[in-house]
Design an enzyme around this catalytic site. Structure first.
Site, PDB file in Angstrom:
ATOM      1  N   HIS A  95      95.542  61.995  39.654  1.00  0.00           N
ATOM      2  CA  HIS A  95      95.140  60.921  38.725  1.00  0.00           C
ATOM      3  C   HIS A  95      96.370  60.282  38.074  1.00  0.00           C
ATOM      4  O   HIS A  95      96.433  60.101  36.848  1.00  0.00           O
ATOM      5  CB  HIS A  95      94.193  61.455  37.645  1.00  0.00           C
ATOM      6  CG  HIS A  95      93.367  60.370  37.013  1.00  0.00           C
ATOM      7  ND1 HIS A  95      92.050  60.540  36.667  1.00  0.00           N
ATOM      8  CD2 HIS A  95      93.678  59.084  36.673  1.00  0.00           C
ATOM      9  CE1 HIS A  95      91.578  59.421  36.134  1.00  0.00           C
ATOM     10  NE2 HIS A  95      92.555  58.529  36.133  1.00  0.00           N
ATOM     11  N   ARG A  97      86.980  56.491  40.263  1.00  0.00           N
ATOM     12  CA  ARG A  97      86.521  57.680  39.560  1.00  0.00           C
ATOM     13  C   ARG A  97      86.007  58.699  40.572  1.00  0.00           C
ATOM     14  O   ARG A  97      85.393  58.344  41.576  1.00  0.00           O
ATOM     15  CB  ARG A  97      85.394  57.335  38.577  1.00  0.00           C
ATOM     16  CG  ARG A  97      85.856  56.597  37.326  1.00  0.00           C
ATOM     17  CD  ARG A  97      86.691  57.486  36.416  1.00  0.00           C
ATOM     18  NE  ARG A  97      87.118  56.808  35.206  1.00  0.00           N
ATOM     19  CZ  ARG A  97      88.268  56.162  35.065  1.00  0.00           C
ATOM     20  NH1 ARG A  97      89.116  56.093  36.095  1.00  0.00           N
ATOM     21  NH2 ARG A  97      88.586  55.592  33.914  1.00  0.00           N
ATOM     22  N   GLU A 132      88.453  66.803  36.016  1.00  0.00           N
ATOM     23  CA  GLU A 132      89.912  66.699  35.896  1.00  0.00           C
ATOM     24  C   GLU A 132      90.384  67.292  34.570  1.00  0.00           C
ATOM     25  O   GLU A 132      89.788  66.981  33.535  1.00  0.00           O
ATOM     26  CB  GLU A 132      90.341  65.231  35.995  1.00  0.00           C
ATOM     27  CG  GLU A 132      90.004  64.602  37.331  1.00  0.00           C
ATOM     28  CD  GLU A 132      90.253  63.106  37.353  1.00  0.00           C
ATOM     29  OE1 GLU A 132      90.331  62.539  38.454  1.00  0.00           O
ATOM     30  OE2 GLU A 132      90.365  62.492  36.268  1.00  0.00           O
TER      31      GLU A 132
END
Length: 310
Positions: A284, A232, A261
């Site tokens: 991601h 994360r 994000e």
């Protein structure tokens, strides 16, 4: 029984929803939804299926028919869990759906950094190979992983798979103590960092792990050490890590996650990709193999089946 998927587009267009359809009478599918739209679209539904749409307390209060929220991910921070519990709304998430996919991505980052690929690709694109006085270039010292020490934070299913793959390259693997767990007798990351050649993060973001890798810890690393974050954003202090990379105190940095994000207003690491640094930023997408995304659907259908049986 009516179920509504609020953000099916987050799974991609090539995913078969048949396993979920088989568990419900009616499945309404929306590519994307805002929180305001969710309140309207979930009216009359017993089941909400959601990935990242925020279902806050006010929204849940306005949905008296809602009995179950299926989260198409591991994290449930987009759900007001306290209100859901008070209202008797069950919340079911999915775990370990992308172990192979994320572990593969982690090793890709590790290998790419070890071989200084961002730097050598820049050199080749800039014509520097053709300027070499002999057949190759050796401007950037690479790192042979065999015999090197990998320190992993997080010994769950994912961290354990990464360890297994790293050991296939001949690496020595040590798991750091779980941050914030006082009775964990293993050495802490701070204790292990000075002897690490590579650090890979696979732990949740919490008060105990926020900026776990900060300027003070970075100052203890070997100059050629590599840092990989597929966990994360915010577990590392990204700006401190960038400063260490620019100053040659960090050998390479690879991240698949950022604190916000998507990064609508960019981010210092993204801006730094224009510089000649051993730096990789991926969007991601460590989890996005078709197999992993389909597994999310399979596990969600199993959550529905189990809930109905209860």
């Amino acid at each position: 029984m009516k179920a509504v998927i609020l953000d099916a587009a987050s799974l991609g267009p090539d995913i078969d929803l048949a396993p979920i359809r088989a568990q419900v009478d009616t499945l309404e599918v929306h590519p994307q939804s805002s929180t305001a739209e969710a309140r309207e679209r979930l009216a009359g539904a017993r089941v909400a299926i959601v990935n990242k749409v925020v279902l806050d307390g006010a929204t849940l209060e306005a949905l008296p028919d809602l009995e179950l929220i299926c989260v198409l991910a591991t994290g449930t921070n987009n759900i007001d869990m306290a209100v859901a519990e008070r209202l008797g709304i069950a919340v079911r998430n999915v775990t370990a759906y992308g172990t192979a996919s994320v572990a593969q991505h982690t090793l890709m980052l590790m290998l790419t950094l070890a071989n200084r690929l961002p730097l050598y690709q820049r050199d080749v694109a800039g014509g520097r190979w053709g300027e070499s006085p002999f057949f190759c270039r050796m401007d950037h010292g690479t790192l042979q992983l065999e015999g090197k020490h990998l320190v992993i934070v997080g010994q769950g299913v994912l961290g354990s798979r990464v360890a297994q793959l790293a050991e296939a390259f001949g690496m020595r693997v040590t798991f750091a103590a779980r941050p914030g767990k006082a009775d964990d007798r293993r050495p802490s990351l701070a204790e292990l960092a000075p002897e690490a050649d590579v650090i890979s993060l696979h732990c949740p973001l919490s008060d105990a792990t926020r900026h776990l890798v900060d300027a003070a810890l970075l100052a203890t690393l070997r100059p050629g050490a590599l840092l990989v974050n597929c966990a994360r954003g915010g577990i590392i202090d990204e700006e401190a890590a960038l400063a260490a990379l620019r100053e040659g105190r960090l050998g390479g940095l690879g991240v698949d996650v950022l604190p916000v994000e998507p990064p609508r207003d960019s981010h210092p690491l993204i801006d730094a990709l224009a510089e000649p640094l051993n730096l990789i930023v991926t969007p991601h997408n460590a989890w996005i193999t078709p197999e992993a995304r389909q597994n999310v659907v399979t596990l969600t259908a199993e959550n529905l089946r189990t809930w109905l049986a209860e």
